[in-house]
Design an enzyme around this catalytic site. Structure first.
Site, PDB file in Angstrom:
ATOM      1  N   GLY A  49       4.838  -6.819  -5.094  1.00 37.94           N
ATOM      2  CA  GLY A  49       4.249  -5.527  -4.746  1.00 37.94           C
ATOM      3  C   GLY A  49       4.019  -5.412  -3.253  1.00 37.94           C
ATOM      4  N   GLY A  51       1.526  -3.053  -0.388  1.00 35.76           N
ATOM      5  CA  GLY A  51       0.464  -2.096  -0.153  1.00 35.76           C
ATOM      6  C   GLY A  51       0.364  -1.736   1.316  1.00 35.76           C
ATOM      7  N   THR A  52      -0.721  -1.065   1.661  1.00 39.43           N
ATOM      8  CA  THR A  52      -0.918  -0.618   3.040  1.00 39.43           C
ATOM      9  C   THR A  52      -1.133  -1.791   3.981  1.00 39.43           C
ATOM     10  OG1 THR A  52      -1.949   1.400   2.186  1.00 39.43           O
ATOM     11  CG2 THR A  52      -2.283   0.897   4.518  1.00 39.43           C
ATOM     12  N   PHE A  53      -1.831  -2.818   3.508  1.00 36.73           N
ATOM     13  CA  PHE A  53      -2.213  -3.907   4.391  1.00 36.73           C
ATOM     14  C   PHE A  53      -1.537  -5.237   4.060  1.00 36.73           C
ATOM     15  CE2 PHE A  53      -5.857  -0.975   4.145  1.00 36.73           C
ATOM     16  CZ  PHE A  53      -5.954  -0.618   5.479  1.00 36.73           C
ATOM     17  N   SER A  54      -0.710  -5.293   3.015  1.00 36.48           N
ATOM     18  CA  SER A  54      -0.139  -6.581   2.635  1.00 36.48           C
ATOM     19  C   SER A  54       1.049  -6.415   1.695  1.00 36.48           C
ATOM     20  CB  SER A  54      -1.200  -7.451   1.951  1.00 36.48           C
ATOM     21  OG  SER A  54      -1.634  -6.829   0.743  1.00 36.48           O
ATOM     22  N   SER A  55       1.797  -7.501   1.541  1.00 37.19           N
ATOM     23  CA  SER A  55       2.849  -7.611   0.532  1.00 37.19           C
ATOM     24  C   SER A  55       2.612  -8.891  -0.251  1.00 37.19           C
ATOM     25  CB  SER A  55       4.234  -7.645   1.184  1.00 37.19           C
ATOM     26  OG  SER A  55       4.559  -6.400   1.767  1.00 37.19           O
ATOM     27  N   VAL A  56       2.986  -8.885  -1.524  1.00 31.41           N
ATOM     28  CA  VAL A  56       2.760 -10.046  -2.383  1.00 31.41           C
ATOM     29  C   VAL A  56       4.099 -10.497  -2.954  1.00 31.41           C
ATOM     30  CG1 VAL A  56       1.521 -10.953  -4.376  1.00 31.41           C
ATOM     31  CG2 VAL A  56       0.459  -9.194  -2.957  1.00 31.41           C
ATOM     32  N   LYS A  94       0.396 -13.899  -0.631  1.00 26.75           N
ATOM     33  CA  LYS A  94       0.001 -12.605  -0.090  1.00 26.75           C
ATOM     34  C   LYS A  94       0.132 -12.643   1.425  1.00 26.75           C
ATOM     35  CE  LYS A  94      -3.635  -9.094  -0.087  1.00 26.75           C
ATOM     36  NZ  LYS A  94      -4.913  -8.650  -0.675  1.00 26.75           N
ATOM     37  N   ASP A 181     -11.442  -1.127  -5.261  1.00 32.56           N
ATOM     38  CA  ASP A 181     -10.074  -0.644  -5.501  1.00 32.56           C
ATOM     39  C   ASP A 181      -9.592  -1.057  -6.891  1.00 32.56           C
ATOM     40  OD1 ASP A 181      -7.815   0.768  -4.818  1.00 32.56           O
ATOM     41  OD2 ASP A 181      -6.847  -0.897  -3.764  1.00 32.56           O
TER      42      ASP A 181
END
Length: 429
Positions: A49, A51-56, A94, A181
């Site tokens: 996945g 997101g705005t502040f990270s990738s996993v 992450k 969240d």
């Protein structure tokens, strides 16, 4: 949760992706391996996945057998370096973007470490830094995509889902941590095993009583009132004390109510001299609680309960996403179509705000959340070919009541995670 897969299945996820997507992901992985020192301890096999502040990413822990991993696997490890394990252990990596502030990164890692022993919460195995790159390593939790099962999951199986989720929230809230969240993408659930894990504490914050501003008409949470209680605050300026917007208290229950609604002056002041309000708006659209939308400066863990209630709403209505507004104003309007104008005014009053709306289709009194759910899913109560029709009917009614307990507009009236776990729908015999 660790996942053991045979060697021939390692790259199955990568190979099954479309060619262009595979090429893009391979290029991304090569770039990471070149720019992040220490990543050679892992073999990335998929992207989970972004997101705005990270990738996993999903990765193999190449050195897993070198260490004693009993603390997080619950199994004795083979520490013989000459005879490495033939099975592979997957972890979640992450990658936190450099656009995230150092204080935010430190806060997330500190919270994950603090919640290490909490049930159903993804915790921190380790973390490392390479120049301005931060990578957090966590156990990989096998899960299914929410969109693949939310329409078809039996209502009795929802008990497993929400027991895991509210146990996680109970542990976090007991540590005075607000997740902020809660949404399906941040709760990794495997319908086959009935196990779920709450993850992504990137927006989480600690609830500090010393930071209480006291600008609203609800009190600081206490052990007796974990979400606070409604009480007139005479220490703040409020036009609701003036004629036309009077605030009164029902002495029998100690809750605020509106005697007369605010004057019908809809619109924005052309030259508004009032100072702007700064409040934490962290969260995902469609899951933000009313107090977040009203920019309440004194937010409590009850906002996580609301977000969990929205997930339950998606299961019961079989609609996702249910709310999809562009901004906070539209989000408040979406809630008004359900709860009605008068209850939205009362909710705004609780946070020393004003809700004005002259849209004719917005009903004055609104409707009950249970009626709203049944209107969207009229076949919800039908047992069909269920082997236990009476049991199914009881489960449905209890699930509807649980939605009511989670989705109070008044944040002080929402049940706590511990109370919800004792609700008839989730209570274990």
């Amino acid at each position: 949760m660790s996942v053991y897969l045979p060697e021939e299945a390692l790259d199955l996820t990568l190979r099954s992706q479309p060619c262009k997507e595979l090429e893009r992901l391979e290029a991304e992985i090569r770039d990471m391996e070149e720019s992040i020192e220490g990543l050679d301890q892992f073999q990335i096999v998929d992207k989970l996945g972004e997101g705005t502040f990270s990738s996993v990413y999903k990765a193999i822990d190449l050195n897993h057998h070198f260490y004693d991993n009993y603390a997080w696997t619950g199994k004795m490890s083979n520490l013989d370096q000459d005879r490495p394990s033939s099975k592979h252990v997957h972890v979640a990596l992450k990658r936190i973007y450099v656009t995230s502030s150092p204080s935010r990164i430190l806060n997330e890692l500190d919270i994950l470490e603090q919640l290490r022993d909490a049930e159903h919460i993804s915790y921190l195995i380790t973390a490392f830094r390479s120049e301005d790159q931060i990578v957090a390593v966590m156990p990989y939790s096998r899960h299914a995509d929410f969109r693949d099962y939310y329409r078809i999951i039996p209502i009795c199986d929802l008990k497993c889902y929400f027991r895991c989720l509210f146990r996680a929230l109970r542990s976090a809230h007991a540590a005075n941590i607000i997740h902020r969240d809660v949404k399906p993408a941040n709760f990794l659930y495997d319908p086959k095993t009935g196990e779920g894990t709450l993850c992504d504490f990137g927006l989480a914050e600690r609830f500090e009583p010393s930071d209480w501003r006291g600008k609203c008409h609800h009190t600081l949470p206490t052990p007796d009132f974990p979400h606070g209680r409604t009480e007139i605050n005479r220490n703040v300026q409020s036009f609701h004390f003036n004629p036309g917007g009077a605030l009164a208290v029902n002495s029998s229950v100690g809750r605020a109510k509106v005697d007369m609604g605010p004057p019908e002056r809809v619109g924005y002041l052309k030259n508004d001299t009032r100072p702007g309000v700064r409040a934490n708006r962290a969260g995902t659209r469609g899951f933000r609680a009313p107090e977040v939308l009203f920019k309440c400066q004194d937010q409590t863990p009850s906002l996580d309960i609301w977000s969990a209630g929205i997930i339950l709403l998606a299961f019961l209505t079989k609609r996702f996403p249910l709310f999809n507004s562009n901004d906070d104003t539209e989000a408040l309007l979406e809630l008004a179509t359900i709860f009605g104008k008068r209850r939205m005014e009362q909710c705004a009053l609780l946070h020393n705000r004003t809700f004005l709306c002259n849209i004719p289709s917005i009903e004055q009194g609104g409707q009950r959340i249970v009626d709203f759910i049944v209107k969207l899913n009229p076949r919800l109560r039908e047992a069909g070919s269920h082997p236990d029709p009476d049991g199914h009917k009881e489960d449905v009614e209890q699930a509807l009541d649980l939605a009511r307990a989670c989705l109070h507009l008044d944040c002080t009236r929402r049940w706590t995670a511990n109370q919800i776990l004792n609700h008839p729908f989730l209570a274990e015999e």
